[in-house]
Design a protein around this motif. Structure first.
Motif, PDB file in Angstrom:
ATOM      1  N   THR A 215      12.449 -37.947  10.759  1.00  0.00           N
ATOM      2  CA  THR A 215      11.753 -37.014  11.646  1.00  0.00           C
ATOM      3  C   THR A 215      12.203 -35.584  11.365  1.00  0.00           C
ATOM      4  N   ARG A 216      11.360 -34.646  11.712  1.00  0.00           N
ATOM      5  CA  ARG A 216      11.753 -33.235  11.638  1.00  0.00           C
ATOM      6  C   ARG A 216      11.179 -32.524  12.851  1.00  0.00           C
ATOM      7  N   TRP A 217      11.896 -31.467  13.250  1.00  0.00           N
ATOM      8  CA  TRP A 217      11.471 -30.713  14.429  1.00  0.00           C
ATOM      9  C   TRP A 217      10.378 -29.735  14.058  1.00  0.00           C
ATOM     10  N   CYS A 218       9.390 -29.671  14.891  1.00  0.00           N
ATOM     11  CA  CYS A 218       8.268 -28.749  14.688  1.00  0.00           C
ATOM     12  C   CYS A 218       8.033 -27.980  15.984  1.00  0.00           C
ATOM     13  N   SER A 219       7.275 -26.915  15.855  1.00  0.00           N
ATOM     14  CA  SER A 219       6.959 -26.096  17.031  1.00  0.00           C
ATOM     15  C   SER A 219       5.457 -26.082  17.266  1.00  0.00           C
ATOM     16  N   LYS A 220       5.089 -26.168  18.533  1.00  0.00           N
ATOM     17  CA  LYS A 220       3.680 -26.001  18.896  1.00  0.00           C
ATOM     18  C   LYS A 220       3.386 -24.546  19.217  1.00  0.00           C
ATOM     19  N   GLY A 221       4.413 -23.701  19.136  1.00  0.00           N
ATOM     20  CA  GLY A 221       4.254 -22.303  19.514  1.00  0.00           C
ATOM     21  C   GLY A 221       4.668 -22.098  20.965  1.00  0.00           C
ATOM     22  N   VAL A 222       4.497 -20.889  21.438  1.00  0.00           N
ATOM     23  CA  VAL A 222       4.897 -20.560  22.813  1.00  0.00           C
ATOM     24  C   VAL A 222       3.874 -21.141  23.778  1.00  0.00           C
ATOM     25  N   LYS A 223       4.344 -22.008  24.661  1.00  0.00           N
ATOM     26  CA  LYS A 223       3.469 -22.656  25.641  1.00  0.00           C
ATOM     27  C   LYS A 223       3.870 -22.336  27.076  1.00  0.00           C
ATOM     28  N   GLN A 224       5.131 -21.956  27.234  1.00  0.00           N
ATOM     29  CA  GLN A 224       5.651 -21.649  28.563  1.00  0.00           C
ATOM     30  C   GLN A 224       5.923 -20.148  28.637  1.00  0.00           C
ATOM     31  N   ARG A 225       5.416 -19.500  29.668  1.00  0.00           N
ATOM     32  CA  ARG A 225       5.644 -18.051  29.765  1.00  0.00           C
ATOM     33  C   ARG A 225       7.083 -17.798  30.213  1.00  0.00           C
ATOM     34  N   VAL A 226       7.813 -17.051  29.394  1.00  0.00           N
ATOM     35  CA  VAL A 226       9.181 -16.672  29.762  1.00  0.00           C
ATOM     36  C   VAL A 226       9.176 -15.216  30.208  1.00  0.00           C
ATOM     37  N   HIS A 227      10.121 -14.878  31.046  1.00  0.00           N
ATOM     38  CA  HIS A 227      10.191 -13.546  31.633  1.00  0.00           C
ATOM     39  C   HIS A 227      11.548 -12.926  31.329  1.00  0.00           C
ATOM     40  N   LYS A 228      11.585 -11.616  31.459  1.00  0.00           N
ATOM     41  CA  LYS A 228      12.811 -10.900  31.096  1.00  0.00           C
ATOM     42  C   LYS A 228      13.778 -10.850  32.277  1.00  0.00           C
ATOM     43  N   VAL A 229      15.043 -11.107  31.983  1.00  0.00           N
ATOM     44  CA  VAL A 229      16.077 -11.046  33.019  1.00  0.00           C
ATOM     45  C   VAL A 229      16.967  -9.845  32.742  1.00  0.00           C
ATOM     46  N   THR A 230      17.252  -9.079  33.779  1.00  0.00           N
ATOM     47  CA  THR A 230      18.118  -7.906  33.648  1.00  0.00           C
ATOM     48  C   THR A 230      19.180  -7.984  34.738  1.00  0.00           C
ATOM     49  N   VAL A 231      20.395  -7.603  34.379  1.00  0.00           N
ATOM     50  CA  VAL A 231      21.460  -7.523  35.388  1.00  0.00           C
ATOM     51  C   VAL A 231      21.807  -6.058  35.579  1.00  0.00           C
ATOM     52  N   VAL A 232      21.687  -5.581  36.814  1.00  0.00           N
ATOM     53  CA  VAL A 232      22.003  -4.190  37.141  1.00  0.00           C
ATOM     54  C   VAL A 232      22.976  -4.195  38.314  1.00  0.00           C
ATOM     55  N   ASN A 233      24.118  -3.588  38.092  1.00  0.00           N
ATOM     56  CA  ASN A 233      25.126  -3.471  39.158  1.00  0.00           C
ATOM     57  C   ASN A 233      25.413  -4.812  39.835  1.00  0.00           C
ATOM     58  N   GLY A 234      25.521  -5.850  39.028  1.00  0.00           N
ATOM     59  CA  GLY A 234      25.893  -7.151  39.583  1.00  0.00           C
ATOM     60  C   GLY A 234      24.745  -7.906  40.229  1.00  0.00           C
ATOM     61  N   ASN A 235      23.522  -7.376  40.121  1.00  0.00           N
ATOM     62  CA  ASN A 235      22.360  -8.069  40.659  1.00  0.00           C
ATOM     63  C   ASN A 235      21.428  -8.519  39.537  1.00  0.00           C
ATOM     64  N   VAL A 236      20.796  -9.662  39.737  1.00  0.00           N
ATOM     65  CA  VAL A 236      19.897 -10.208  38.720  1.00  0.00           C
ATOM     66  C   VAL A 236      18.454  -9.884  39.103  1.00  0.00           C
ATOM     67  N   TYR A 237      17.714  -9.359  38.137  1.00  0.00           N
ATOM     68  CA  TYR A 237      16.309  -9.018  38.342  1.00  0.00           C
ATOM     69  C   TYR A 237      15.473  -9.684  37.256  1.00  0.00           C
TER      70      TYR A 237
END
Ligand code: FES
Length: 159
Positions: free
Chosen positions: A110-132
């Protein structure tokens, strides 16, 4: 069991940054779900020192990724949907699968393959100890978009 919203109060931030919780809270919880901007159910994950965010419901049939295990496949950390075991990379929302090129060989190779991006990912930012989270608002249709509906929202904490 879902985690409730943190008690900490967010500090003023640009409109695109949506407060999730304190960094300490998110790291301790490891998984936090939140309805962001009144329109998007997301899952924020803490895994091996990194924070990730993606749509809560699996692109395949709306499975609850909140309850998925995280495993390494082909050198990438993936969440495995609890419903049909589809594998989604945390970093890109890419769907991975194993292909068999020649089913007559034993043992099968077997070999690993990709179907491409299927799940929408979002950007995470940490500012002053808080996650956004900043929602990924690219106009490109991503399959997990189909489960960001009122129907699924009402059921978002059911397995
Ligand atoms: Fe996620 Fe089917 S719903 S694998």
């Amino acid at each position: 069991k879902p985690f409730s919203s943190p008690l900490a109060v967010s500090s003023p931030s640009p409109a695109s940054l949506h407060f999730i919780g304190t960094r300490e809270y998110v790291i301790q919880a490891q998984r936090v779900t939140k309805l962001v901007n009144g329109c998007r159910d997301i899952l924020v994950l803490y895994h091996q020192g990194e924070l990730h965010a993606m749509d809560l419901r699996c692109y395949h049939a709306g499975g609850p990724l909140l309850n998925g295990d995280i495993e390494e496949f082909n050198g990438q950390s993936c969440i495995v949907c609890p419903w049909h075991k589809y594998k989604i990379t945390l970093a890109e929302g890419e769907a991975l699968y194993q292909a068999v090129d020649n089913p007559t060989l034993t043992p099968l190779r077997t070999r690993w393959c990709s179907k491409g991006v299927k799940q929408r990912v979002h950007k995470v930012t940490v500012v002053n100890g808080n996650v956004y989270v900043t929602l990924n608002d690219s106009s490109e249709v991503i399959e997990s978009d189909a489960y960001q509906t009122e129907k699924f929202r009402a059921n978002r904490f059911k397995g």
